[in-house]
Design an enzyme around this catalytic site. Structure first.
Site, PDB file in Angstrom:
ATOM      1  CB  ALA A  64      94.300 -22.210  72.410  1.00 41.89           C
ATOM      2  N   GLY A 108      96.069 -20.520  67.721  1.00 39.91           N
ATOM      3  CA  GLY A 108      96.046 -21.941  67.416  1.00 39.91           C
ATOM      4  C   GLY A 108      95.232 -22.272  66.183  1.00 39.91           C
ATOM      5  CD  GLU A 111     100.249 -21.982  66.804  1.00 33.48           C
ATOM      6  OE1 GLU A 111     101.435 -21.843  67.150  1.00 33.48           O
ATOM      7  OE2 GLU A 111      99.323 -22.181  67.619  1.00 33.48           O
ATOM      8  CD  GLU A 131      99.675 -17.313  69.334  1.00 33.94           C
ATOM      9  OE1 GLU A 131      99.235 -18.365  68.859  1.00 33.94           O
ATOM     10  OE2 GLU A 131     100.010 -16.328  68.621  1.00 33.94           O
TER      11      GLU A 131
END
Length: 257
Positions: A64, A108, A111, A131
């Site tokens: 992200a 992300g 993911e 993270e």
């Protein structure tokens, strides 16, 4: 410059994250555009399989956009679900989705890759859920999908340490289906996609639904669901054509119904 590029090659749709200067990191705008692209391709009858890629460079999707995080003020889960609807859109696609990973696939990015049905990687790729290193946890399915893919112990290790693993280790863990050289990655991914696209799209959709149901059903209910889907395929035009073609020793002419 467009954040998301779309391409069609025969029956293969290709969606590319086009933010090379940001290592293809995902901001809210890009996530929304990607979700829209997947929905469009899922509804296109001329497309049988979708490939997700990153623009050439160092990353597939490096994660992200952390700079955007600093400006966000998340108040509730619904707000986050809407922002990250792309993972839900991908995981609920009727058509198979293959992530073609070349370079960093982190946070992300992993993911999103795990919401795809298969993952093919180059040897140089690095994967992880880092993270924890900035004081947060995966929030777009990392703890849930990674655990389902590789088991609780391995998922705990990767999520709690935040360490990156290479493609070989990711393949050993079961995150990656195939590993190729960067030079062969696109060719081999297209071969895989075309192999799936050559099958009955009617049967492929139901096979995917049955496999996806494993995470939501008991074995007893899953077996019943599989049998119902088998009967649907058996009664379909493609099912009848496939059986006839096998008996007649010819190539089946599937029509997706």
């Amino acid at each position: 410059m467009a954040n998301i590029l779309e391409e069609k090659r025969d029956r293969i749709g290709i969606i590319t994250v086009n933010r090379p200067e940001q290592l293809n990191s995902m901001n809210s705008e890009t996530r929304g555009e990607m979700a829209d692209s997947f929905e469009k391709m899922d509804n296109n009858p001329q497309i049988s399989v979708v490939i997700l890629a990153g623009s050439p460079g160092k990353a597939f999707i490096a994660g992200a956009d952390i700079k955007e995080f600093a400006e966000m003020d998340l108040e509730n889960r619904e707000e986050m679900e809407d922002d990250w609807r792309v993972t839900k859109v991908i995981s609920e696609m009727k058509k198979p989705v293959i992530a073609m990973i070349d370079g960093f696939c982190l946070g992300g990015g992993l993911e999103i890759a795990m919401s795809c049905d298969m993952r093919v990687s180059s040897e140089r790729s690095k994967l992880g859920q880092p993270e924890i290193n900035i004081g947060i946890i995966p929030g777009a399915g990392g703890t849930q999908r990674l655990t389902r893919l590789i088991g609780e112990g391995r998922a705990m290790e990767l999520i709690l340490t935040g360490r990156m693993i290479d493609a070989k280790e990711a393949h050993q863990y079961g995150i990656i289906n195939f590993v190729f050289s960067s030079e062969k990655l696109e060719e081999k991914t297209m071969e895989l996609a075309n192999t799936v696209a050559s099958k009955s799209s009617y049967a492929v959709e139901r096979a995917k639904k049955s496999v996806k149901a494993v995470a939501e059903m008991s074995l007893e209910n899953g077996l019943k669901y599989e049998q119902d889907l088998f009967i649907e395929c058996f009664k379909s035009e493609d099912g009848k054509e496939g059986i006839a073609a096998f008996i007649e020793k010819r190539k089946a002419n599937f029509k997706g119904k």
